[in-house]
Motif scaffolding. Structure first.
Motif, PDB file in Angstrom:
ATOM      1  N   GLN A  27       0.817  -1.211   0.000  1.00 31.98           N
ATOM      2  CA  GLN A  27       0.000   0.000   0.000  1.00 31.98           C
ATOM      3  C   GLN A  27       0.852   1.263   0.000  1.00 31.98           C
ATOM      4  O   GLN A  27       0.354   2.360   0.241  1.00 31.98           O
ATOM      5  CB  GLN A  27      -0.944  -0.028   1.206  1.00 31.98           C
ATOM      6  CG  GLN A  27      -1.943  -1.169   1.118  1.00 31.98           C
ATOM      7  CD  GLN A  27      -2.770  -1.346   2.369  1.00 31.98           C
ATOM      8  OE1 GLN A  27      -2.659  -0.564   3.310  1.00 31.98           O
ATOM      9  NE2 GLN A  27      -3.581  -2.373   2.401  1.00 31.98           N
ATOM     10  N   GLY A  28       2.164   1.094  -0.254  1.00 32.30           N
ATOM     11  CA  GLY A  28       3.004   2.260  -0.486  1.00 32.30           C
ATOM     12  C   GLY A  28       3.934   2.663   0.629  1.00 32.30           C
ATOM     13  O   GLY A  28       4.706   3.608   0.460  1.00 32.30           O
ATOM     14  N   ASP A  29       3.929   1.991   1.785  1.00 30.93           N
ATOM     15  CA  ASP A  29       4.830   2.362   2.872  1.00 30.93           C
ATOM     16  C   ASP A  29       6.247   1.877   2.566  1.00 30.93           C
ATOM     17  O   ASP A  29       6.442   0.790   2.026  1.00 30.93           O
ATOM     18  CB  ASP A  29       4.350   1.757   4.194  1.00 30.93           C
ATOM     19  CG  ASP A  29       3.142   2.491   4.750  1.00 30.93           C
ATOM     20  OD1 ASP A  29       2.155   2.611   4.002  1.00 30.93           O
ATOM     21  OD2 ASP A  29       3.182   2.941   5.898  1.00 30.93           O
ATOM     22  N   ASP A  30       7.231   2.683   2.940  1.00 38.70           N
ATOM     23  CA  ASP A  30       8.624   2.358   2.620  1.00 38.70           C
ATOM     24  C   ASP A  30       9.283   1.641   3.789  1.00 38.70           C
ATOM     25  O   ASP A  30      10.047   2.217   4.561  1.00 38.70           O
ATOM     26  CB  ASP A  30       9.393   3.626   2.266  1.00 38.70           C
ATOM     27  CG  ASP A  30      10.672   3.328   1.492  1.00 38.70           C
ATOM     28  OD1 ASP A  30      10.931   2.141   1.222  1.00 38.70           O
ATOM     29  OD2 ASP A  30      11.401   4.284   1.167  1.00 38.70           O
ATOM     30  N   LEU A  31       8.970   0.367   3.924  1.00 40.15           N
ATOM     31  CA  LEU A  31       9.543  -0.481   4.956  1.00 40.15           C
ATOM     32  C   LEU A  31      10.528  -1.455   4.330  1.00 40.15           C
ATOM     33  O   LEU A  31      10.458  -1.754   3.131  1.00 40.15           O
ATOM     34  CB  LEU A  31       8.438  -1.242   5.686  1.00 40.15           C
ATOM     35  CG  LEU A  31       7.332  -0.391   6.322  1.00 40.15           C
ATOM     36  CD1 LEU A  31       6.282  -1.281   6.962  1.00 40.15           C
ATOM     37  CD2 LEU A  31       7.904   0.594   7.330  1.00 40.15           C
ATOM     38  N   VAL A  32      11.443  -1.983   5.148  1.00 32.45           N
ATOM     39  CA  VAL A  32      12.463  -2.905   4.659  1.00 32.45           C
ATOM     40  C   VAL A  32      12.512  -4.127   5.565  1.00 32.45           C
ATOM     41  O   VAL A  32      12.656  -3.998   6.787  1.00 32.45           O
ATOM     42  CB  VAL A  32      13.856  -2.248   4.625  1.00 32.45           C
ATOM     43  CG1 VAL A  32      14.896  -3.234   4.082  1.00 32.45           C
ATOM     44  CG2 VAL A  32      13.840  -0.975   3.785  1.00 32.45           C
ATOM     45  N   ILE A  33      12.395  -5.305   4.980  1.00 31.46           N
ATOM     46  CA  ILE A  33      12.602  -6.565   5.710  1.00 31.46           C
ATOM     47  C   ILE A  33      14.079  -6.910   5.601  1.00 31.46           C
ATOM     48  O   ILE A  33      14.593  -7.107   4.502  1.00 31.46           O
ATOM     49  CB  ILE A  33      11.730  -7.687   5.127  1.00 31.46           C
ATOM     50  CG1 ILE A  33      10.244  -7.377   5.350  1.00 31.46           C
ATOM     51  CG2 ILE A  33      12.094  -9.033   5.762  1.00 31.46           C
ATOM     52  CD1 ILE A  33       9.301  -8.354   4.681  1.00 31.46           C
ATOM     53  N   PHE A  34      14.782  -6.976   6.745  1.00 34.23           N
ATOM     54  CA  PHE A  34      16.234  -7.157   6.721  1.00 34.23           C
ATOM     55  C   PHE A  34      16.708  -8.401   7.465  1.00 34.23           C
ATOM     56  O   PHE A  34      17.909  -8.703   7.474  1.00 34.23           O
ATOM     57  CB  PHE A  34      16.929  -5.919   7.291  1.00 34.23           C
ATOM     58  CG  PHE A  34      16.732  -5.727   8.766  1.00 34.23           C
ATOM     59  CD1 PHE A  34      17.663  -6.194   9.680  1.00 34.23           C
ATOM     60  CD2 PHE A  34      15.604  -5.069   9.252  1.00 34.23           C
ATOM     61  CE1 PHE A  34      17.484  -6.009  11.045  1.00 34.23           C
ATOM     62  CE2 PHE A  34      15.413  -4.878  10.617  1.00 34.23           C
ATOM     63  CZ  PHE A  34      16.352  -5.352  11.513  1.00 34.23           C
ATOM     64  N   GLY A  35      15.804  -9.117   8.095  1.00 34.05           N
ATOM     65  CA  GLY A  35      16.217 -10.301   8.834  1.00 34.05           C
ATOM     66  C   GLY A  35      15.015 -11.147   9.197  1.00 34.05           C
ATOM     67  O   GLY A  35      13.877 -10.810   8.866  1.00 34.05           O
ATOM     68  N   GLY A  36      15.281 -12.237   9.881  1.00 32.49           N
ATOM     69  CA  GLY A  36      14.208 -13.151  10.252  1.00 32.49           C
ATOM     70  C   GLY A  36      14.079 -13.285  11.756  1.00 32.49           C
ATOM     71  O   GLY A  36      14.941 -12.868  12.526  1.00 32.49           O
ATOM     72  N   THR A  37      12.993 -13.868  12.169  1.00 30.27           N
ATOM     73  CA  THR A  37      12.748 -14.171  13.576  1.00 30.27           C
ATOM     74  C   THR A  37      12.374 -15.641  13.717  1.00 30.27           C
ATOM     75  O   THR A  37      12.964 -16.374  14.502  1.00 30.27           O
ATOM     76  CB  THR A  37      11.614 -13.287  14.141  1.00 30.27           C
ATOM     77  OG1 THR A  37      12.004 -11.912  14.053  1.00 30.27           O
ATOM     78  CG2 THR A  37      11.319 -13.630  15.596  1.00 30.27           C
ATOM     79  N   VAL A  38      11.383 -16.066  12.930  1.00 28.75           N
ATOM     80  CA  VAL A  38      10.910 -17.449  12.958  1.00 28.75           C
ATOM     81  C   VAL A  38      10.592 -17.886  11.538  1.00 28.75           C
ATOM     82  O   VAL A  38      10.048 -17.115  10.742  1.00 28.75           O
ATOM     83  CB  VAL A  38       9.641 -17.584  13.833  1.00 28.75           C
ATOM     84  CG1 VAL A  38       9.015 -18.963  13.687  1.00 28.75           C
ATOM     85  CG2 VAL A  38       9.965 -17.326  15.305  1.00 28.75           C
TER      86      VAL A  38
END
Length: 391
Positions: free
Chosen positions: A131-142
């Motif tokens: 929806q246009g937000d500038d987020l970054v996935i940079f790692g994992g948790t589970v």
């Protein structure tokens, strides 16, 4: 039949609010960095002309703010790292903010920069990116972390796509396993709304009650809630989706906003170094890890052991995994688009919001240090197999 509707942000917040209501009851059901050091270059299929990223670690103390959703054992690496002082040793001050409103409260805080890191959820971040937000996935948790619960007498009935024909399946929005299973069924000719019915409910507890009452044939839960479901004597875990589809899938991820990603890179690398040190402890010190999580959560030790490592007949659904799994997140995002959970049909939109270089830089530092080197070298092999993107 009742189908899942496209998840607009308004619908996301509404459904996530309902899911957050169960957060309390599923809270668990759910060396030191001295001088500056430089990590190696990131592996992957990055364009040769892409700008080189600065992996120099600042020798001064830096700060990060993380937002947490209750005392959930999914963040075992963070729990252990805090308990053992690894962030302090890496010259990082990690402040944590626990929100009571779940993702509807956490996501805006991440997006507007009030906090730097959210270590929960993949669905919310993918939704906001769509929806246009500038987020970054940079790692994992589970990784994985999902279970399908059914009546004990039916637990061996679901192994092939055709076994799901005509079934009523419970799910709730913030659970990833039903999404990858729905995609797997569709790829094998079993369509939601035609051959099978996925029904949204407000919580795992409501789903399990519906299975026990015969209103549903099965339901998808996570965070070890399958263990809770089996304690009532009527239900069993039929399968875990990763076993059904034949591969692991990303569950909770570590997300940040673009500003923090660009301006706090050194702090994020330190964050991952501390988490990876905790990962070694989780893999090699079961007794100590169980004690730390039990104290943190206030949950019974037997329960913590069961959902963290598995015990007796119960197989732990969660796999603690810090790897970004960028290739798999891209595939999951595509599943969400195909399932109608993201309005924008551009599956490549997620590409610019995936990063594997911060995690890789942290691995390089730990391998260079030499302590527990073999453990981190094995993680490097996993990294190289799952991250041809975001590098």
């Amino acid at each position: 039949m009742t189908n899942q509707r496209t998840m607009t942000r308004r619908a996301f917040v509404k459904v996530a609010s309902a899911a957050a209501a169960m957060a309390g009851m599923t809270a668990l059901a759910g060396c030191a960095g001295g001088g500056a050091s430089s990590a190696g270059s990131a592996a992957g299929s990055a364009d040769a002309e892409a700008p080189k990223l600065d992996n120099t670690i600042n020798p001064e103390v830096e700060e990060l703010k993380a937002v947490l959703l209750g005392k959930d054992s999914k963040i075992a690496a963070i729990i252990v790292a805090l308990n053992k002082g690894y962030y302090d040793e890496e010259k990082l001050t990690l402040s944590t903010q626990v929100v009571s409103g779940g993702f509807p409260e956490a996501m805006p805080a991440l997006s507007n920069g009030s906090v730097d890191v959210l270590p929960f959820g993949s669905i919310p971040t993918c939704t906001y990116v769509g929806q246009g937000d500038d987020l970054v996935i940079f790692g994992g948790t589970v990784a994985n972390g999902s279970e399908c619960v059914t009546l004990i007498e039916n637990k061996d009935k679901y192994a092939k796509p055709e076994d799901f024909k005509g079934k009523r399946i419970g799910c709730f929005r913030m659970e990833t396993g039903h999404m990858v299973t729905k995609s797997w069924l569709r790829q094998n000719g079993i369509e939601d709304g035609k051959d099978v019915e996925f029904i949204l409910l407000e919580s795992a507890a409501a789903e399990v009650a519906a299975v026990e009452n015969g209103e549903l044939d099965m339901c998808f839960v996570n965070s070890g809630y399958g263990y809770v479901a089996t304690q009532g004597g009527k239900c069993a875990v039929a399968f875990r989706p990763n076993e059904l589809i034949g591969k692991d899938f990303p569950c909770c991820r570590q997300s940040t906003n673009r500003k923090a990603f660009e301006e706090k890179r050194s702090a994020l690398i330190k964050f991952e170094i501390a988490n990876l040190r905790a990962m070694y402890d989780i893999a090699n010190d079961h007794e100590g890890t169980i004690a730390i999580i039990t104290e943190y959560s206030g949950q019974p030790e037997e329960y913590v052991e069961s959902i963290t490592y598995g015990k007796g007949d119960y197989v732990a659904a969660m796999t603690f995994e810090m790897d970004p799994y960028t290739d798999d997140v891209k595939a999951f995002y595509g599943d969400m688009v195909d399932n109608g959970d993201i309005e924008d049909a551009d599956k490549d939109l997620i590409d610019a919001h995936l990063d594997s270089t911060i995690y890789k830089a942290a691995l390089d530092v730990l391998i260079e240090r030499g302590e527990n080197k073999e453990f981190y070298e094995e993680l490097l092999k996993v990294y190289e197999a799952h991250n041809t993107m975001g590098a």
